[in-house]
Design a protein around this motif. Structure first.
Motif, PDB file in Angstrom:
ATOM      1  N   GLY A 158      29.070  54.765  69.418  1.00 51.16           N
ATOM      2  CA  GLY A 158      30.120  55.508  69.084  1.00 51.16           C
ATOM      3  C   GLY A 158      30.602  56.684  70.032  1.00 51.16           C
ATOM      4  N   MET A 159      29.535  57.377  70.329  1.00 48.61           N
ATOM      5  CA  MET A 159      29.389  58.655  71.225  1.00 48.61           C
ATOM      6  C   MET A 159      29.841  58.100  72.837  1.00 48.61           C
ATOM      7  N   ARG A 160      29.080  57.006  72.857  1.00 49.94           N
ATOM      8  CA  ARG A 160      29.401  56.429  74.475  1.00 49.94           C
ATOM      9  C   ARG A 160      30.829  55.782  74.626  1.00 49.94           C
ATOM     10  N   GLN A 161      31.179  55.200  73.462  1.00 47.77           N
ATOM     11  CA  GLN A 161      32.628  54.803  73.701  1.00 47.77           C
ATOM     12  C   GLN A 161      33.642  56.089  73.603  1.00 47.77           C
ATOM     13  N   ARG A 162      33.324  57.146  72.936  1.00 48.63           N
ATOM     14  CA  ARG A 162      34.076  58.261  73.265  1.00 48.63           C
ATOM     15  C   ARG A 162      34.109  58.625  74.499  1.00 48.63           C
ATOM     16  N   VAL A 163      32.877  58.838  75.265  1.00 46.65           N
ATOM     17  CA  VAL A 163      32.942  59.204  76.504  1.00 46.65           C
ATOM     18  C   VAL A 163      33.703  58.341  77.348  1.00 46.65           C
ATOM     19  N   SER A 164      33.715  57.036  77.357  1.00 40.25           N
ATOM     20  CA  SER A 164      34.409  56.149  77.995  1.00 40.25           C
ATOM     21  C   SER A 164      35.944  56.480  77.979  1.00 40.25           C
ATOM     22  N   ILE A 165      36.388  56.744  76.597  1.00 41.13           N
ATOM     23  CA  ILE A 165      37.743  57.226  76.517  1.00 41.13           C
ATOM     24  C   ILE A 165      38.186  58.450  77.032  1.00 41.13           C
ATOM     25  N   CYS A 166      37.257  59.288  77.165  1.00 39.33           N
ATOM     26  CA  CYS A 166      37.320  60.565  77.872  1.00 39.33           C
ATOM     27  C   CYS A 166      37.502  60.484  79.165  1.00 39.33           C
ATOM     28  N   ARG A 167      36.613  59.458  79.727  1.00 36.06           N
ATOM     29  CA  ARG A 167      36.755  58.939  81.387  1.00 36.06           C
ATOM     30  C   ARG A 167      38.066  58.478  81.488  1.00 36.06           C
ATOM     31  N   ALA A 168      38.520  57.819  80.572  1.00 37.15           N
ATOM     32  CA  ALA A 168      40.038  57.126  80.829  1.00 37.15           C
ATOM     33  C   ALA A 168      41.117  58.062  80.820  1.00 37.15           C
ATOM     34  N   LEU A 169      40.801  59.174  80.210  1.00 42.07           N
ATOM     35  CA  LEU A 169      41.933  60.438  80.023  1.00 42.07           C
ATOM     36  C   LEU A 169      41.836  61.437  80.979  1.00 42.07           C
ATOM     37  N   VAL A 170      40.842  61.683  81.733  1.00 36.71           N
ATOM     38  CA  VAL A 170      40.607  62.934  82.280  1.00 36.71           C
ATOM     39  C   VAL A 170      41.514  63.201  83.447  1.00 36.71           C
ATOM     40  N   HIS A 171      41.951  62.203  84.103  1.00 35.76           N
ATOM     41  CA  HIS A 171      43.096  62.338  85.077  1.00 35.76           C
ATOM     42  C   HIS A 171      44.455  62.391  84.715  1.00 35.76           C
ATOM     43  N   GLU A 172      44.762  62.473  83.210  1.00 38.72           N
ATOM     44  CA  GLU A 172      45.940  62.460  82.687  1.00 38.72           C
ATOM     45  C   GLU A 172      46.788  61.244  83.064  1.00 38.72           C
ATOM     46  N   ASN A 217      29.792  61.176  83.962  1.00 39.84           N
ATOM     47  CA  ASN A 217      30.725  60.046  83.715  1.00 39.84           C
ATOM     48  C   ASN A 217      32.231  60.288  83.670  1.00 39.84           C
ATOM     49  N   VAL A 218      32.489  61.279  82.853  1.00 36.13           N
ATOM     50  CA  VAL A 218      33.930  61.607  82.694  1.00 36.13           C
ATOM     51  C   VAL A 218      34.303  62.154  84.177  1.00 36.13           C
ATOM     52  N   LEU A 219      33.496  62.956  84.819  1.00 37.13           N
ATOM     53  CA  LEU A 219      33.956  63.488  86.251  1.00 37.13           C
ATOM     54  C   LEU A 219      34.060  62.449  87.395  1.00 37.13           C
ATOM     55  N   LEU A 220      33.415  61.147  87.180  1.00 33.63           N
ATOM     56  CA  LEU A 220      33.433  60.240  88.113  1.00 33.63           C
ATOM     57  C   LEU A 220      35.014  59.907  88.470  1.00 33.63           C
ATOM     58  N   GLN A 221      35.794  59.864  87.507  1.00 33.99           N
ATOM     59  CA  GLN A 221      37.213  59.510  87.228  1.00 33.99           C
ATOM     60  C   GLN A 221      37.901  60.781  88.550  1.00 33.99           C
ATOM     61  N   ALA A 222      37.465  61.885  87.791  1.00 33.04           N
ATOM     62  CA  ALA A 222      38.125  63.147  88.519  1.00 33.04           C
ATOM     63  C   ALA A 222      37.742  63.157  90.024  1.00 33.04           C
ATOM     64  N   GLU A 223      36.476  62.802  90.350  1.00 32.56           N
ATOM     65  CA  GLU A 223      35.991  62.775  91.696  1.00 32.56           C
ATOM     66  C   GLU A 223      36.879  61.564  92.455  1.00 32.56           C
ATOM     67  N   ALA A 224      37.104  60.487  91.619  1.00 28.67           N
ATOM     68  CA  ALA A 224      37.983  59.595  92.231  1.00 28.67           C
ATOM     69  C   ALA A 224      39.302  59.698  92.519  1.00 28.67           C
ATOM     70  N   HIS A 225      40.048  60.749  91.807  1.00 25.86           N
ATOM     71  CA  HIS A 225      41.291  61.231  91.683  1.00 25.86           C
ATOM     72  C   HIS A 225      41.217  62.649  92.501  1.00 25.86           C
ATOM     73  N   ARG A 226      40.207  63.160  93.400  1.00 23.80           N
ATOM     74  CA  ARG A 226      40.212  64.212  94.428  1.00 23.80           C
ATOM     75  C   ARG A 226      40.831  65.452  93.278  1.00 23.80           C
ATOM     76  N   ILE A 227      40.386  65.368  91.971  1.00 26.77           N
ATOM     77  CA  ILE A 227      40.663  66.589  91.236  1.00 26.77           C
ATOM     78  C   ILE A 227      39.743  67.777  91.475  1.00 26.77           C
ATOM     79  N   GLU A 228      40.292  69.091  91.694  1.00 27.71           N
ATOM     80  CA  GLU A 228      39.339  70.007  92.070  1.00 27.71           C
ATOM     81  C   GLU A 228      38.418  70.334  91.191  1.00 27.71           C
ATOM     82  N   LYS A 229      37.277  70.727  91.672  1.00 24.48           N
ATOM     83  CA  LYS A 229      36.003  70.620  90.909  1.00 24.48           C
ATOM     84  C   LYS A 229      36.141  71.561  89.622  1.00 24.48           C
TER      85      LYS A 229
END
Ligand SMILES: Nc1ncnc2c1ncn2[C@@H]1O[C@H](COP(=O)(O)OP(=O)(O)O)[C@@H](O)[C@H]1O
Ligand SMILES: [Mg+2]
Lengths: 276, 270
Positions: free
Chosen positions: B150-164, B108-120
C-alpha cells in the motif's frame, strides 16, 4: 517511545548481521580445517607416496620454501588477468551498448557472437602464440577472449529486460532518451551487469593460466608445467593454492566494486526483484 | 471546483475527447479487436471510472488516452489538442507500483520533478508535502523494498501528482492491495481529488470502488470492448465508507451488477 523501539530493532538487525558475517567465514573455515585433517590422516594411514598425494603439512612446507617465487609468479599472472579483464570490459560494455542501441548490431553481430561460443576459446591459444609470440600479449588476449562474452550477454540482458511500465512511465514523464538511459535503464541493468562481471573475472583467471600453459616463460601457469615436469607434486599443490587465492582475491575485488556501486538490496537480483 | 460540474452547467465543456476509436492488435495468430467504436467525453474536473471484464480493452484505452499507444482509427484530443505523442502533462499510476528500486520514496517522487525540470527546492517541498498527505511522513528515505504494498502504491500516486498535472490516469491502481488497504487508498484518493483541480480517469474492476469515487461510471462490454452504458453517480461528497451500504449507493452497484449478469460477464447458477 517509537524511537526506542526503532533503536532496538536497529540493534537487533546489527547483531544479527554480525553473527551472519561471522558464520559466513567461520563454518567454511571449519570445514576446510576438518578436510585437511582427514587428508593428512588418510595419507598417513595408507602411506601414500608423496608424488601422488603429498600431506598438507608437506605442501605447507613447500609453500614456505617457495613463497618468494610463488608471490613473484602470482604477480605476473595477476597482471595478465587484470589486463585481459579490463580489455574485456572496455570491449564488452561498448559492444553491448551498440547491440542494444542499433538493431543492425543486434541482428548481425549478436548471433555471430552467440554462435561463436560453441568454439572452445582455449583452443585458439596456440594460434595466438603463433601470432603474438611468448610475451604477455597472447595471455592477455586469451583472458580477454574467454572473459568478455558474459559481460556482453549480461549487459545486453540487463538493458533489455525491464518492466515495460517503467519505460511507459519514463515516456509519460517526458524524460529525454539520455535521461531514460542513465536514470532508468542503466541502474536497472546494474545487478545483471555485475553478474556478468563476476563470472568474467573467474574466466579471466582461467584464460591467463591457459595462455601460460601453452606458451609461457613466467607466471603460476608456467610454474605448474615446470613443477609437473619435475614431478614436484608438493610444489604443484602449493602453486594450486596460490592460484586459488589469486582467483578469490580478484573475485572479491569485483564484489567490492559491486558493493560500492549497486545498492545492497539489489545485488544478485536480475532487476531488483526481492529474494527470499 | 471540487464538485462534479453539473451536466447542464458544463454541457459543452469536454476535457478528454475520445472519438469513435477502434484498436486492433495484430498477433502471430491473427488480429485481436481490443476496442470497437468507443466514444468517451470526459468533462474537465470529472472523476470518470471505467469498469468492465478483464480483456475488454480497458488498459488499451488508458494507454491511448495517455498517448502511449495510438488508436487504429478514430481520434483522441485532450484540452482541444490532438494527441499524437506521449502526453507529458499527465500523471499515470499502473497496477504495479513501478518504483525504481534504487531510489528512495522521496527520490522516486522527485524523478517526475526532475523530468519536468521543477526547481530543486520547490520539488523537494512539494514531494515531501505529498508524501505527508498520504501518511508517508517519516518514510521519505526508505527504499521500495522496505515499504508495504500500500505504501509503495501511495508513493507512485505521489509521483503521478508532484508536477501538478491536470489529468490523472490510473489502471487498476488498487487491484493488488488487500481490502483494508484498498479502502484507505480510496479515501486518500477522494481527499486528493477534492484538494486539487484534476480530472481523473480510473480503470478498475471493482464496482464499489468505481461508484464510490466517480462522478460517472462507464461500463464496458466483453471483448471487443464497447461502451455499454454510462451511469451518472449522483451522490453527495465527501462520501463516507459506510455510505456504501446505503440504498442510494447500492442502487448504482446493483445496476452495474445486473448489467454484468445480463452480458454473461457474471453467471449465477440457478
Ligand atoms: N500489445 C498487445 N498485443 C496484442 N494483443 C494485445 C496487446 N495488448 C492487449 N492485447 C489484447 O487486447 C485485449 C484487451 O487487452 P487490455 O486492454 O489489456 O484489457 P483489460 O485491461 O481490460 O484487461 C486482450 O484480449 C489482450 O489480449
Ligand atoms: Mg488491464
Amino acid at each position: 517511545m517509537s524511537e526506542d523501539v526503532e533503536a532496538a530493532v536497529e540493534r537487533a538487525r546489527r547483531s544479527f548481521e554480525r553473527r551472519e558475517k561471522f558464520s559466513v567465514v567461520f563454518y567454511p573455515l571449519l570445514a576446510i580445517l576438518i578436510l585437511l585433517v582427514i587428508w593428512e590422516l588418510f595419507t598417513l594411514a595408507f602411506d601414500i607416496p608423496e608424488f601422488l598425494l603429498p600431506k598438507p603439512t608437506v605442501v605447507l612446507q613447500s609453500v614456505q620454501q617457495n613463497a618468494g617465487l610463488i608471490l613473484q609468479e602470482s604477480w605476473v599472472t595477476a597482471v595478465e588477468i587484470i589486463l585481459g579483464y579490463l580489455l574485456s570490459i572496455a570491449v564488452g560494455i561498448p559492444l553491448a551498448l551498440a547491440i542494444f542501441m542499433w538493431p543492425f548490431f543486434s541482428r548481425s553481430i549478436y548471433p555471430i557472437l552467440v554462435a561463436s561460443q560453441a568454439m572452445p576459446k582455449v583452443a585458439v591459444a596456440p594460434l595466438l602464440i603463433v601470432w603474438f609470440g611468448f610475451g604477455i600479449l597472447p595471455k592477455v588476449l586469451i583472458a580477454f577472449l574467454i572473459a568478455f562474452f558474459p559481460i556482453v550477454i549480461n549487459t545486453v540482458m540487463g538493458l533489455t529486460q525491464i518492466e515495460k511500465e517503467k519505460i511507459y512511465l519514463a515516456r509519460s514523464m517526458g524524460l529525454s532518451a539520455v535521461d531514460t538511459f542513465f536514470k532508468v535503464r542503466l541502474p536497472n541493468a546494474m545487478p545483471s551487469i555485475f553478474g556478468g562481471l563476476k563470472i568474467s573475472i573467474t574466466l579471466a583467471v582461467v584464460g591467463a593460466v591457459v595462455g601460460e600453459f601453452v606458451g609461457g616463460n613466467a607466471g603460476l601457469g608456467y610454474q605448474l608445467i615446470v613443477a609437473n615436469g619435475a614431478m614436484d607434486t608438493p610444489m604443484l599443490f602449493a602453486l594450486l593454492f596460490g592460484l586459488t587465492f589469486l582467483g578469490i582475491g580478484m573475485f572479491l575485488l569485483v564484489e567490492l566494486a559491486e558493493r560500492l556501486i549497486v545498492p545492497r538490496h539489489m545485488i544478485g537480483a536480475g532487476g531488483g526483484k526481492e529474494m527470499i | 471546483m471540487t464538485q462534479a460540474p453539473t451536466a447542464t452547467g458544463n454541457a459543452g465543456a469536454v476535457y478528454l475527447d475520445i472519438d469513435r476509436i477502434t484498436k486492433v492488435y495484430s498477433t502471430p495468430t491473427g488480429t485481436v479487436r481490443a476496442l470497437d467504436d468507443v466514444t468517451i467525453r470526459q468533462r474537465p474536473g470529472e472523476f470518470l471510472s471505467i469498469v468492465g471484464p478483464s480483456g475488454c480493452g480497458k488498459s488499451t484505452l488508458l494507454m491511448i488516452a495517455a498517448g502511449l499507444s495510438s488508436p487504429s482509427s478514430g481520434s483522441v484530443t485532450a484540452a482541444g489538442k490532438a494527441i499524437t505523442a506521449p502526453r507529458t502533462d499527465i500523471g499515470i499510476v499502473f497496477q504495479s507500483h513501478v518504483l525504481l528500486e534504487w531510489r528512495t520514496a522521496l527520490g522516486n517522487v522527485l524523478l517526475q520533478a526532475e523530468a519536468h525540470r521543477i526547481e530543486k527546492g520547490e520539488a523537494d517541498r512539494r514531494a515531501r508535502a505529498l508524501l505527508k498527505s498520504v501518511g508517508l511522513e517519516g518514510f521519505e528515505d526508505k527504499y521500495p523494498h522496505e515499504l508495504s504494498g500500500g505504501m509503495r502504491q501511495r508513493v507512485s500516486i505521489c509521483r503521478a501528482l508532484v508536477h501538478e498535472p491536470k489529468h490523472l490516469l490510473m489502471d487498476e491502481p488498487f487491484g493488488a492491495l488487500d481490502a483494508l488497504t484498498r479502502d484507505q487508498m480510496i479515501l486518500d484518493m477522494q481527499k486528493i481529488c477534492r484538494e486539487r483541480e484534476i480530472s481523473v480517469l480510473l480503470i478498475t474492476h471493482s464496482v464499489a470502488e468505481a461508484v464510490f469515487l466517480s462522478d460517472r461510471v462507464i461500463v464496458m462490454t466483453p471483448r471487443p470492448g464497447k461502451i455499454d452504458r454510462a451511469i451518472e453517480i449522483d451522490l453527495p461528497r465527501p462520501r463516507r465508507l459506510i455510505d456504501r451500504d446505503s440504498p442510494n449507493f447500492t442502487r448504482y452497484t446493483r445496476e452495474i451488477l445486473e448489467m454484468f449478469l445480463a452480458r454473461g460477464v457474471l453467471r449465477e447458477s440457478p
